[in-house]
Motif scaffolding. Structure first.
Motif, PDB file in Angstrom:
ATOM      1  N   HIS A 102       0.829  -0.827   0.355  1.00 33.72           N
ATOM      2  CA  HIS A 102      -0.647   0.361  -0.250  1.00 33.72           C
ATOM      3  C   HIS A 102       0.750   1.516  -0.108  1.00 33.72           C
ATOM      4  O   HIS A 102       1.940   1.690  -0.623  1.00 33.72           O
ATOM      5  CB  HIS A 102      -1.059  -0.134   0.836  1.00 33.72           C
ATOM      6  N   ASP A 103       0.520   2.130   0.613  1.00 34.22           N
ATOM      7  CA  ASP A 103       1.134   3.214   1.240  1.00 34.22           C
ATOM      8  C   ASP A 103       2.252   3.475   1.771  1.00 34.22           C
ATOM      9  O   ASP A 103       2.886   4.753   3.060  1.00 34.22           O
ATOM     10  CB  ASP A 103       0.707   4.753   0.867  1.00 34.22           C
ATOM     11  N   LYS A 104       2.571   1.957   2.735  1.00 32.40           N
ATOM     12  CA  LYS A 104       3.798   1.835   3.798  1.00 32.40           C
ATOM     13  C   LYS A 104       4.880   1.114   3.822  1.00 32.40           C
ATOM     14  O   LYS A 104       5.065   0.672   2.613  1.00 32.40           O
ATOM     15  CB  LYS A 104       3.006   1.529   5.224  1.00 32.40           C
ATOM     16  N   LEU A 105       6.122   1.037   4.452  1.00 34.57           N
ATOM     17  CA  LEU A 105       7.292   1.150   4.131  1.00 34.57           C
ATOM     18  C   LEU A 105       7.757   0.821   5.472  1.00 34.57           C
ATOM     19  O   LEU A 105       7.761   1.314   6.611  1.00 34.57           O
ATOM     20  CB  LEU A 105       7.410   1.796   2.485  1.00 34.57           C
ATOM     21  N   ARG A 106       8.627   0.546   5.559  1.00 32.95           N
ATOM     22  CA  ARG A 106       9.735  -0.569   6.801  1.00 32.95           C
ATOM     23  C   ARG A 106      10.910  -0.500   5.912  1.00 32.95           C
ATOM     24  O   ARG A 106      11.264  -1.069   5.007  1.00 32.95           O
ATOM     25  CB  ARG A 106       9.657  -1.234   7.163  1.00 32.95           C
TER      26      ARG A 106
ATOM     27  N   GLU B  59     -12.113   1.897  18.726  1.00 27.89           N
ATOM     28  CA  GLU B  59     -13.426   1.442  17.555  1.00 27.89           C
ATOM     29  C   GLU B  59     -13.377   1.602  16.050  1.00 27.89           C
ATOM     30  O   GLU B  59     -13.680   0.924  15.568  1.00 27.89           O
ATOM     31  CB  GLU B  59     -14.844   1.660  18.322  1.00 27.89           C
ATOM     32  N   LYS B  60     -12.612   2.590  15.788  1.00 28.79           N
ATOM     33  CA  LYS B  60     -12.952   2.903  15.098  1.00 28.79           C
ATOM     34  C   LYS B  60     -10.621   2.764  13.745  1.00 28.79           C
ATOM     35  O   LYS B  60     -10.343   3.505  13.336  1.00 28.79           O
ATOM     36  CB  LYS B  60     -12.504   4.022  14.313  1.00 28.79           C
ATOM     37  N   GLY B  61     -10.179   1.528  15.232  1.00 24.69           N
ATOM     38  CA  GLY B  61      -8.741   2.051  14.772  1.00 24.69           C
ATOM     39  C   GLY B  61      -9.222   0.894  13.365  1.00 24.69           C
ATOM     40  O   GLY B  61      -9.641   0.155  12.936  1.00 24.69           O
ATOM     41  N   THR B  62      -7.618   0.809  12.609  1.00 24.40           N
ATOM     42  CA  THR B  62      -7.707   1.176  11.358  1.00 24.40           C
ATOM     43  C   THR B  62      -6.156  -0.480  11.400  1.00 24.40           C
ATOM     44  O   THR B  62      -5.289  -0.397  11.947  1.00 24.40           O
ATOM     45  CB  THR B  62      -7.075   1.408  10.824  1.00 24.40           C
ATOM     46  N   TYR B  63      -6.708  -1.891  10.724  1.00 24.73           N
ATOM     47  CA  TYR B  63      -5.734  -2.740  10.614  1.00 24.73           C
ATOM     48  C   TYR B  63      -5.559  -2.570   8.896  1.00 24.73           C
ATOM     49  O   TYR B  63      -5.949  -2.851   7.576  1.00 24.73           O
ATOM     50  CB  TYR B  63      -6.088  -3.669  11.176  1.00 24.73           C
ATOM     51  N   THR B  64      -4.558  -3.046   8.683  1.00 22.68           N
ATOM     52  CA  THR B  64      -3.534  -3.100   7.312  1.00 22.68           C
ATOM     53  C   THR B  64      -2.425  -3.933   7.682  1.00 22.68           C
ATOM     54  O   THR B  64      -1.424  -3.903   8.168  1.00 22.68           O
ATOM     55  CB  THR B  64      -3.079  -1.528   6.146  1.00 22.68           C
ATOM     56  N   VAL B  70      -8.293  -3.182   6.752  1.00 25.66           N
ATOM     57  CA  VAL B  70     -10.033  -3.412   8.078  1.00 25.66           C
ATOM     58  C   VAL B  70      -9.673  -1.948   8.516  1.00 25.66           C
ATOM     59  O   VAL B  70      -8.590  -1.936   9.166  1.00 25.66           O
ATOM     60  CB  VAL B  70      -9.450  -4.651   8.481  1.00 25.66           C
ATOM     61  N   GLU B  71     -11.039  -1.544   7.979  1.00 28.53           N
ATOM     62  CA  GLU B  71     -11.934  -0.315   8.859  1.00 28.53           C
ATOM     63  C   GLU B  71     -12.531  -0.293  10.159  1.00 28.53           C
ATOM     64  O   GLU B  71     -13.786  -1.135   9.564  1.00 28.53           O
ATOM     65  CB  GLU B  71     -12.186   0.712   7.978  1.00 28.53           C
ATOM     66  N   GLY B  72     -12.158  -0.310  11.960  1.00 25.89           N
ATOM     67  CA  GLY B  72     -13.184  -0.285  12.620  1.00 25.89           C
ATOM     68  C   GLY B  72     -13.131  -1.758  13.616  1.00 25.89           C
ATOM     69  O   GLY B  72     -12.815  -2.791  12.794  1.00 25.89           O
ATOM     70  N   ARG B 136      -4.023   1.995  15.567  1.00 23.30           N
ATOM     71  CA  ARG B 136      -3.652   1.612  14.071  1.00 23.30           C
ATOM     72  C   ARG B 136      -2.638   0.863  14.516  1.00 23.30           C
ATOM     73  O   ARG B 136      -1.455   0.134  15.071  1.00 23.30           O
ATOM     74  CB  ARG B 136      -2.772   2.727  13.964  1.00 23.30           C
ATOM     75  N   ILE B 137      -2.886  -0.318  13.082  1.00 23.20           N
ATOM     76  CA  ILE B 137      -2.040  -1.430  13.210  1.00 23.20           C
ATOM     77  C   ILE B 137      -1.650  -1.842  11.322  1.00 23.20           C
ATOM     78  O   ILE B 137      -2.301  -1.765  10.289  1.00 23.20           O
ATOM     79  CB  ILE B 137      -2.148  -2.916  13.515  1.00 23.20           C
ATOM     80  N   VAL B 138      -0.224  -1.843  11.343  1.00 28.33           N
ATOM     81  CA  VAL B 138      -0.123  -1.489  10.083  1.00 28.33           C
ATOM     82  C   VAL B 138       1.200  -2.794  10.015  1.00 28.33           C
ATOM     83  O   VAL B 138       2.477  -2.942  10.809  1.00 28.33           O
ATOM     84  CB  VAL B 138       1.153  -0.513   8.504  1.00 28.33           C
ATOM     85  N   GLY B 139       0.776  -4.733   9.003  1.00 27.10           N
ATOM     86  CA  GLY B 139       1.979  -5.474  10.005  1.00 27.10           C
ATOM     87  C   GLY B 139       2.786  -5.779   8.461  1.00 27.10           C
ATOM     88  O   GLY B 139       2.012  -5.349   7.277  1.00 27.10           O
ATOM     89  N   PHE B 140       3.663  -6.093   8.876  1.00 27.67           N
ATOM     90  CA  PHE B 140       4.336  -6.864   7.497  1.00 27.67           C
ATOM     91  C   PHE B 140       5.305  -8.090   8.182  1.00 27.67           C
ATOM     92  O   PHE B 140       5.202  -8.328   9.064  1.00 27.67           O
ATOM     93  CB  PHE B 140       6.125  -5.358   7.927  1.00 27.67           C
ATOM     94  N   PHE B 141       4.904  -9.093   6.889  1.00 26.20           N
ATOM     95  CA  PHE B 141       5.512  -9.767   6.556  1.00 26.20           C
ATOM     96  C   PHE B 141       6.732 -10.489   6.269  1.00 26.20           C
ATOM     97  O   PHE B 141       7.076 -10.153   5.625  1.00 26.20           O
ATOM     98  CB  PHE B 141       4.646 -11.094   5.749  1.00 26.20           C
ATOM     99  N   GLY B 142       6.828 -11.958   7.024  1.00 21.68           N
ATOM    100  CA  GLY B 142       8.598 -12.077   7.026  1.00 21.68           C
ATOM    101  C   GLY B 142       9.880 -11.158   7.168  1.00 21.68           C
ATOM    102  O   GLY B 142       9.528 -10.221   7.872  1.00 21.68           O
TER     103      GLY B 142
END
Lengths: 148, 148
Positions: A102-106, B59-64, B70-72, B136-142
């Motif tokens: 998306h527009d996120k990075l690390r 309640e309105k937290g966003t997960y990416t 995913v919103e909320g 807010r969470i932004v996850g990265f894999f690996g």
């Protein structure tokens, strides 16, 4: 019990390949942006540093690390300038590839002192704006903490 | 050239100790929040999962992550439910300490498949709201990608 595991991994990977992970041309462009942003943290000459920030950093972008919150490109330019006044010759060097979705990075980085030794390592989380400029960095120092 | 290096590190560390790094009681509280949030990703029973999200997730937290936005809180509850429909018995387990400064955090995790094997590892960047809930969470894999 091996089939569910393999199914699990293969479905995860197929989700990934069909997802909004940036195509490689975008990854190449974003890697240049991040490399040039690190170069701004390695450039003591103000005009050259500002030029690097103008092509990588959003005008109202925010920078946060454990020691500082800096709002706006001009303020970041000044903040890096103070860093060089105290620590001449230091550089920030990209130590990993750039991981983007998306527009996120690390990415990982090393702070190299004037004598060439590594003074600190860390990672940055970042976000890009609609023009592909960095609008947000949140930096973390050191390795991921060990589980208590 | 050793003195500037040592000065550099000692000033960095003194900056850190005087900064907005969360005091230990906050770190303990935030570690409980993150552990319970991971528990929500390990809880297939809807009412128990919702209870875990109500005490950890805004309640309105966003997960990416690379596969989803995913919103909320309610949408996240449903999203995790679909995950369990496809992959019964999977769990998300915290694999590091929680690194916190200001209202920002990072932590490592493992996705453990139903047979106990590690299907995936990754890290999450997160932010807390004014009530101490994850907004807010932004996850990265690996792992962090290797430098090209």
């Amino acid at each position: 019990m091996r089939i569910p595991f393999l199914l699990f991994v293969s479905l995860l990977l197929s989700c990934l390949s069909a997802s909004a992970v940036e195509p490689s041309q975008d990854l190449a462009r974003i890697t240049v942006i991040v490399t040039d942003y690190c170069a701004a943290w390695s450039e003591p000459e103000p005009a050259r540093r500002l030029a690097l920030l103008q092509k990588t950093w959003a005008e109202k972008g925010t920078y946060t690390d454990p020691t500082a919150i800096v709002e706006g490109r001009d303020a970041l330019h000044q903040h890096i300038g103070k860093f060089f006044e105290q620590f001449p010759g230091a550089k920030i060097v990209l130590s990993s590839g750039v991981d983007v979705h998306h527009d996120k990075l690390r990415f990982g980085w090393q702070l190299v002192a004037g004598d060439g030794s590594i003074a600190l390592e860390g990672m940055d989380y970042g976000e890009l704006d609609e023009n592909g400029l960095i609008q947000r960095i949140v930096g973390f120092f050191g390795p991921m903490p060990v589980k208590p």
